[in-house]
Design a protein around this motif. Structure first.
Motif, PDB file in Angstrom:
ATOM      1  N   SER A 146       0.869  -1.160   0.111  1.00  0.00           N
ATOM      2  CA  SER A 146       0.026  -0.209   0.016  1.00  0.00           C
ATOM      3  C   SER A 146       0.760   1.217   0.176  1.00  0.00           C
ATOM      4  O   SER A 146       1.955   1.378   0.723  1.00  0.00           O
ATOM      5  N   GLN A 147       0.499   2.269  -0.754  1.00  0.00           N
ATOM      6  CA  GLN A 147       1.038   3.704  -0.759  1.00  0.00           C
ATOM      7  C   GLN A 147      -0.120   4.627  -1.314  1.00  0.00           C
ATOM      8  O   GLN A 147      -1.090   4.251  -1.153  1.00  0.00           O
ATOM      9  N   SER A 148       0.398   5.858  -1.069  1.00  0.00           N
ATOM     10  CA  SER A 148      -0.492   6.948  -1.258  1.00  0.00           C
ATOM     11  C   SER A 148      -1.165   6.695  -2.647  1.00  0.00           C
ATOM     12  O   SER A 148      -0.516   6.706  -3.690  1.00  0.00           O
ATOM     13  N   GLY A 149      -2.375   6.876  -2.785  1.00  0.00           N
ATOM     14  CA  GLY A 149      -3.233   6.640  -3.774  1.00  0.00           C
ATOM     15  C   GLY A 149      -3.669   5.273  -4.476  1.00  0.00           C
ATOM     16  O   GLY A 149      -4.322   5.127  -5.242  1.00  0.00           O
ATOM     17  N   HIS A 150      -2.929   4.312  -3.562  1.00  0.00           N
ATOM     18  CA  HIS A 150      -3.056   2.885  -4.226  1.00  0.00           C
ATOM     19  C   HIS A 150      -3.105   2.040  -2.688  1.00  0.00           C
ATOM     20  O   HIS A 150      -2.231   1.613  -2.358  1.00  0.00           O
ATOM     21  N   PRO A 151      -4.165   2.151  -2.080  1.00  0.00           N
ATOM     22  CA  PRO A 151      -4.637   1.778  -0.726  1.00  0.00           C
ATOM     23  C   PRO A 151      -4.321   0.096  -0.704  1.00  0.00           C
ATOM     24  O   PRO A 151      -3.982  -0.623   0.196  1.00  0.00           O
TER      25      PRO A 151
END
Length: 325
Positions: A100-105
């Protein structure tokens, strides 16, 4: 000649303790129109099965929760762009198996595709297959079962033997054999296969319901008054035999969604570049140790969807079955 004063008419009503009390006409009419505890509606008219069922469903938390989940699934199926702006086919191999990363949970899968976007768009396929297959199964099975149950005799015996043959076919094995020779990437072969093997169950339910309904006194009275067969089926039998079909079809809808995912997982259902939870689960299985998120999210969405439809079917069954009241 003296004027005579007429008292308003009075009505006598029981007090519930062996006594009586006087009521004015207006008061008596108000009391008569008030719904009673015995299931009667205004003016002493009994409530129908459907009104009783709807009243029970509105009070059932299982129906409310499952209904809200299904409404959300239908919403994202029709307008997936409302909650995601990405494309399910846009992938970046440089981000393969990342978390998970910002904009792609939900992270990325083994091909670098956004798991969140593919999970959202996968709902469209599952809901479309489930709803269309259920409609096809319900219509075909209900028509054949109703005709067999109403006429009996040779048509009934012939249909019973045909359903026995279809019940003997293993569903998954039948899908592997029939769908493996079809190269189409659309949902229609899967829907057609489900309808082909799913109608016997609905047919037997409809047949039994019609046989029970046609023995009722109101059907015999309508027949004695000269009602045609079509009128008997459409106006008197079908409205009273459709409840068990609705219950079974609602529960089966969740099963059909799971069946589509299973066939897609095995490689004979939907095929890439189609977006399906079954395809994503199959693609993520080899990477379960390195990227478990790519498997858990579509699997969780599939499980919640199937559970929601099964819970909805159970709630509808409880509401439409008078024996459970």
């Amino acid at each position: 000649m003296t004027d005579q004063h007429h008292e308003p008419e009075r009505a006598i009503a029981g007090t519930g303790m062996g006594g009586t009390m006087d009521l004015g006409v207006d008061e008596a009419e108000t009391l008569e129109k008030r719904p009673g505890p015995d299931g009667q509606g205004p003016e002493g008219k009994p409530r129908s099965l459907w009104s009783d069922a709807w009243r029970d469903l509105r009070r059932n938390p299982v129906f409310i929760v499952s209904g809200l989940v299904i409404l959300f699934l239908v919403f994202i199926s029709l307008w997936p762009s409302a909650i995601t702006s990405g494309s399910p086919l846009q992938c970046d191999l440089a981000k393969a198996q990342e978390g998970s990363q910002s904009g792609h949970p939900f992270g990325f899968d083994g091909q670098g595709c956004d798991v969140y976007t593919r999970t959202v768009y996968g709902a469209r396929t599952s809901v479309a297959v489930g709803v269309l297959a259920t409609l096809g199964v319900a219509v075909l099975g209900s028509v054949l079962g109703a005709l067999a149950g109403f006429f009996g005799g040779v048509p009934d015996s012939f249909l019973s033997r045909i359903t026995d043959v279809f019940f003997a076919i293993p569903v998954v094995l039948g899908g592997l054999v029939l769908l493996s020779v079809i190269t189409s990437n659309t949902v229609w072969p899967v829907i057609g296969f489900i309808v082909l093997l799913g109608w016997p169950q609905i047919s037997r339910i409809a047949r039994g319901a019609v046989i029970t309904a046609k023995q009722n006194d109101y059907v015999q009275a309508a027949r004695a008054l000269g009602a045609s067969n079509s009128r008997l089926v459409l106006r008197h039998i079908a409205p009273n035999a459709v409840a068990p079909v609705i219950v079974v079809a609602t529960i089966a809808l969740g099963t059909y969604i799971a069946l589509e995912a299973t066939l897609s997982y095995l490689g004979v259902g939907l095929k890439p570049p189609s977006v399906s939870w079954g395809i994503d689960i199959s693609a993520a299985s080899p990477y379960i140790r390195n990227a478990p998120h790519a498997l858990l999210w579509p699997s969780g969405a599939l499980a919640i969807t199937v559970l929601a439809f099964i819970m909805l079917g159970d709630a509808v069954r409880d509401a439409l079955d008078p024996k459970l009241r």
